[in-house]
Design an enzyme around this catalytic site. Structure first.
Site, short mmCIF file in Angstrom:
data_model
loop_
_atom_site.label_atom_id
_atom_site.label_comp_id
_atom_site.label_asym_id
_atom_site.label_seq_id
_atom_site.Cartn_x
_atom_site.Cartn_y
_atom_site.Cartn_z
N GLU A 35 5.76 6.23 10.52
CA GLU A 35 5.92 7.17 9.40
C GLU A 35 6.29 8.57 9.87
O GLU A 35 6.86 9.35 9.11
CB GLU A 35 4.65 7.17 8.54
CG GLU A 35 4.40 5.77 8.00
CD GLU A 35 3.84 5.72 6.61
OE1 GLU A 35 3.26 6.72 6.18
OE2 GLU A 35 3.97 4.66 5.97
N SER A 94 0.83 -1.20 0.00
CA SER A 94 0.00 0.00 0.00
C SER A 94 0.87 1.26 0.00
O SER A 94 0.40 2.33 -0.34
CB SER A 94 -0.89 -0.01 1.24
OG SER A 94 -0.07 -0.11 2.40
N CYS A 139 2.26 -6.73 1.95
CA CYS A 139 1.34 -5.88 2.71
C CYS A 139 0.41 -6.78 3.50
O CYS A 139 -0.27 -7.64 2.91
CB CYS A 139 0.55 -5.01 1.73
SG CYS A 139 -0.72 -4.00 2.50
N HIS A 159 4.88 -2.39 8.92
CA HIS A 159 5.62 -1.38 9.69
C HIS A 159 6.08 -1.89 11.05
O HIS A 159 6.96 -1.30 11.66
CB HIS A 159 4.74 -0.15 9.94
CG HIS A 159 4.48 0.68 8.71
ND1 HIS A 159 3.86 0.17 7.60
CD2 HIS A 159 4.73 1.98 8.45
CE1 HIS A 159 3.75 1.13 6.69
NE2 HIS A 159 4.26 2.24 7.18
N CYS A 188 1.70 -6.58 10.20
CA CYS A 188 1.70 -5.38 9.37
C CYS A 188 3.16 -5.02 9.08
O CYS A 188 4.04 -5.19 9.94
CB CYS A 188 0.99 -4.25 10.12
SG CYS A 188 1.20 -2.63 9.37
N GLY A 224 -5.23 0.10 5.22
CA GLY A 224 -5.69 -0.58 6.43
C GLY A 224 -6.99 -0.08 7.02
O GLY A 224 -7.59 -0.75 7.86
#
Ligand code: DGL
Length: 269
Positions: A152, A12, A74, A187, A185, A44
């Site tokens: 992020e 994504s 993802c 991240h 996930c 998400g």
């Protein structure tokens, strides 16, 4: 017959770079084309129909690059849109299936935790697959929507804010006594030190990038499709050159990315 074409990897956004990192470690001779849908991230918090139609476009773009294999790097796409794999002319691997297998073989007390985006957790793919392999498992799932923006925005795993958020999300896992936790996930590996601090040293954290990379290697070897190239290459494509691109990609990949190409993903319908 060896196949020297690249492996297509999509996400994504930029989170899939944590999976690319694992793929490059395990498959050093392979070339990669990475697509990050930075113009439409996050997936998400979107509906299943939207995630499925985005995934189809992402896959079509990668096919236009003559990839031999597609990895959905993802958690959300892998949980919600794995059915799109049936439409593809190349083999496909998501990140759910192999992280589930790794968790099932790691657990000793049959108590497995899963964390991911809201779409991933609401979809329930991990839980369903865990129970298929281990019917008496206790599966505790929690969505952690603040983790992606924290990564992020450059918050490190050592930051007190991250630790407090992790404590809030992970308390049900600790109380249930899970001994294995799937980081569902892309991240989350960046925050694994904070997650480990709350969960304790004895809990096995499953990195879906690593378990997926090993499975991709095994499948390519079985299909006799590993590359014979001596030098690998990588190409990066995104649907928007966002302001945070450089910083966020460095956090997730661990190095700066140069030569990023812009794609009009809506052309791939
Ligand atoms: N890449 C997504 C995942 O692994 C996280 C970001 C998003 O919500 O799109 O679920």
């Amino acid at each position: 017959m060896a196949d020297n074409r690249p492996i297509g990897v999509f996400d994504s956004g930029l989170g899939g770079l944590t999976v690319l990192k694992e793929l490059e470690k395990v498959l050093p001779g392979e070339s990669f084309v990475y697509f990050g849908d930075t113009g439409r991230v996050p997936y998400g918090s979107r509906s299943n129909d939207t995630i499925i139609s985005y995934a189809r476009q992402d896959e079509k773009f990668l096919l236009s690059k003559d990839v031999k294999y597609i990895v959905a790097a993802c958690g959300t796409v892998s949980a919600v849109a794995a059915s799109t794999a049936k439409e593809l002319p190349v083999n496909f691997m998501g990140v759910v299936e192999n992280s589930v297998k790794a968790a099932v073989s790691a657990t000793k007390n049959n108590k497995i935790g899963v964390i991911g985006t809201s779409a991933t957790i609401n979809n329930g793919a991990h839980k369903k697959q865990i129970l298929e392999l281990l019917p008496n498992a206790e599966v505790v799932t929690v969505d952690c929507p603040l983790f992606v923006p924290l990564v992020e925005q450059g918050f490190s795993a050592e930051d007190i804010i991250v630790e407090e958020v992790a404590r809030r999300y992970l308390l049900p896992m600790v109380e249930a006594g899970v001994d294995t936790l799937i980081l569902g996930c892309t991240h989350y590996p960046i925050l694994s030190a904070a997650i480990r601090k709350i969960m304790g040293e004895n809990v096995t954290l499953i990195n879906m990038g690593n378990s997926t990379a090993l499975a991709v290697k095994e499948e390519l070897a079985k299909l006799d499709m590993l590359s014979e190239n001596t030098a690998s290459s990588r190409e990066f494509y995104v649907s928007d050159l966002t302001t945070g691109f450089s910083k966020v990609s460095e956090i997730l990949l661990g190095e700066k990315i140069s030569n990023v190409n812009l794609v009009d993903i809506n052309k791939y319908d």
